[in-house]
Scaffold this active site. Structure first.
Site, PDB file in Angstrom:
ATOM      1  N   SER A 134      61.942  -9.693  73.685  1.00  0.00           N
ATOM      2  CA  SER A 134      60.820 -10.009  72.805  1.00  0.00           C
ATOM      3  C   SER A 134      59.754 -10.797  73.547  1.00  0.00           C
ATOM      4  O   SER A 134      60.064 -11.562  74.464  1.00  0.00           O
ATOM      5  CB  SER A 134      61.314 -10.828  71.616  1.00  0.00           C
ATOM      6  OG  SER A 134      60.239 -11.399  70.901  1.00  0.00           O
ATOM      7  N   TYR A 159      65.359 -17.717  67.798  1.00  0.00           N
ATOM      8  CA  TYR A 159      65.228 -16.278  68.044  1.00  0.00           C
ATOM      9  C   TYR A 159      64.835 -16.018  69.491  1.00  0.00           C
ATOM     10  O   TYR A 159      65.446 -15.201  70.192  1.00  0.00           O
ATOM     11  CB  TYR A 159      64.196 -15.675  67.092  1.00  0.00           C
ATOM     12  CG  TYR A 159      63.856 -14.243  67.397  1.00  0.00           C
ATOM     13  CD1 TYR A 159      64.787 -13.227  67.209  1.00  0.00           C
ATOM     14  CD2 TYR A 159      62.601 -13.893  67.891  1.00  0.00           C
ATOM     15  CE1 TYR A 159      64.483 -11.912  67.501  1.00  0.00           C
ATOM     16  CE2 TYR A 159      62.278 -12.581  68.176  1.00  0.00           C
ATOM     17  CZ  TYR A 159      63.220 -11.589  67.980  1.00  0.00           C
ATOM     18  OH  TYR A 159      62.911 -10.281  68.284  1.00  0.00           O
TER      19      TYR A 159
END
Length: 339
Positions: A134, A159
């Site tokens: 990501s 995350y």
């Protein structure tokens, strides 16, 4: 540049997810055999996941297995039975803000689950493991555009920390067990059948519910948030080209950005979405807006350098936001039967 091999078995985790669906469909359209895995969790509207899954199940060469990648025995059994040649790990607990309130599920899916995929690739060797990282790994980096060689040891959300961990784990397994692996740092993916937890989708939901949208930029238009919005077809094209382009040499592990290389101010994106919905409905759409402080874990800007990807596979994402958002708006209005 299509080097997909219909004789190979492609295993895709998160197959009923947003990117997983579009990638699976593209492979199936080229007569590839796809084994799809998804736990069908209710992080967002599970009906949308079943809509995607039902479309995939119209293909003869698609096999679906409902399971969680954190279930190691089941994952190993799937690898043993189907012997996939190429694995694409897109299953993950997504979302920066959700990780603040629900950390456990991120460790279960993004750490334990990915470890199980790596272990399966070690025990049942594959031609290539491609996995989702990501843009969040760049944290609050000030230098733009973000390059793969940048320092990424300061994540600002759990995350992001799990995605950075995935890159380290893949690097280690690639080094120890010669697993060809490629990590992809996705930059704000959007499009039809997208994730309802994403801002553009939520803005549309709020409008039709007669509610204002919340914009987390303090109303600071001069220093507005920037995002590298990347249309889903561009993401899938990039993945497809990389599938048959596994890393070689001493270290068989690579990481690439997949972003639009053209960041937009959040307010420009919102204005473009208003226009796209106006076109889809045949009447003017204007959102009522509330401005709030930036949320912990959010980053002020994402901006991808895509030169490495372009050198590797001769491709870079280029879909402009007005075109991509119009496709989303047309789908949204039709799917939810809005007037």
């Amino acid at each position: 540049m299509n080097q997909l091999n219909p004789k190979k078995v492609y295993l895709i985790t998160g197959a009923a997810g947003f990117i997983g669906y579009f990638l699976s469909k593209k492979l199936l359209d080229q007569d590839c055999m796809v084994i799809g895995i998804d736990n069908m969790n209710d992080y967002y509207d599970v009906n949308l996941k079943y809509t995607r899954l039902n479309l995939l199940e119209t293909y003869d060469k698609f096999t679906f297995i409902k399971c969680d990648i954190s279930d190691k025995d089941t994952i190993l059994n799937i690898f043993e039975e189907y012997k996939p040649n190429i694995v694409v790990n897109l299953a993950a607990q997504a979302g920066v803000r959700y990780s603040i309130e629900n950390p456990d599920v991120y460790i279960q899916s993004n750490i334990t689950g990915f470890f199980n995929i790596l272990e399966a690739c070690r025990r049942y060797p594959v031609d290539h493991l491609v996995y989702a990282s990501s843009s969040s790994v760049y944290g609050a980096n000030k230098k733009v555009p973000f390059e793969e060689t940048d320092f990424v040891d300061n994540p600002v959300s759990l995350y992001a920390a799990t995605k950075k961990s995935n890159e380290l784990m893949a690097h280690t397994y690639s080094h120890l067990y010669k697993i060809p692996a490629t990590g992809l740092r996705f930059f704000t993916v959007y499009g039809p059948m997208g994730r309802p937890d994403m801002a553009y989708f939520g803005f549309s939901d709020n409008y039709f519910a007669g509610e204002p949208i919340k914009i987390f930029n303090n109303g600071d238009f001069e220093n507005d948030l920037y995002r590298d919005f990347t249309y889903v077809d561009d993401i899938v094209e990039g993945i497809e080209r990389l599938l048959s382009n596994s890393p070689t040499g001493d270290l068989q592990h690579k990481v690439y950005n997949i972003g639009n290389n053209n960041p937009e101010k959040l307010m420009v994106f919102i204005g473009t979405l208003e226009k796209a919905l106006s076109n889809a409905l045949g009447r003017e759409v204007l959102f009522e807006k509330i401005y709030e402080p930036i949320v912990p874990g959010d980053v002020p800007a994402t901006y991808a350098s895509t030169e490495s990807l372009q050198r590797a596979v001769g491709f870079k994402p280029e879909t402009p936001i007005d075109e991509g958002l119009q496709k989303f708006a047309d789908w949204y209005v039709g799917y939810y039967q809005k007037k």
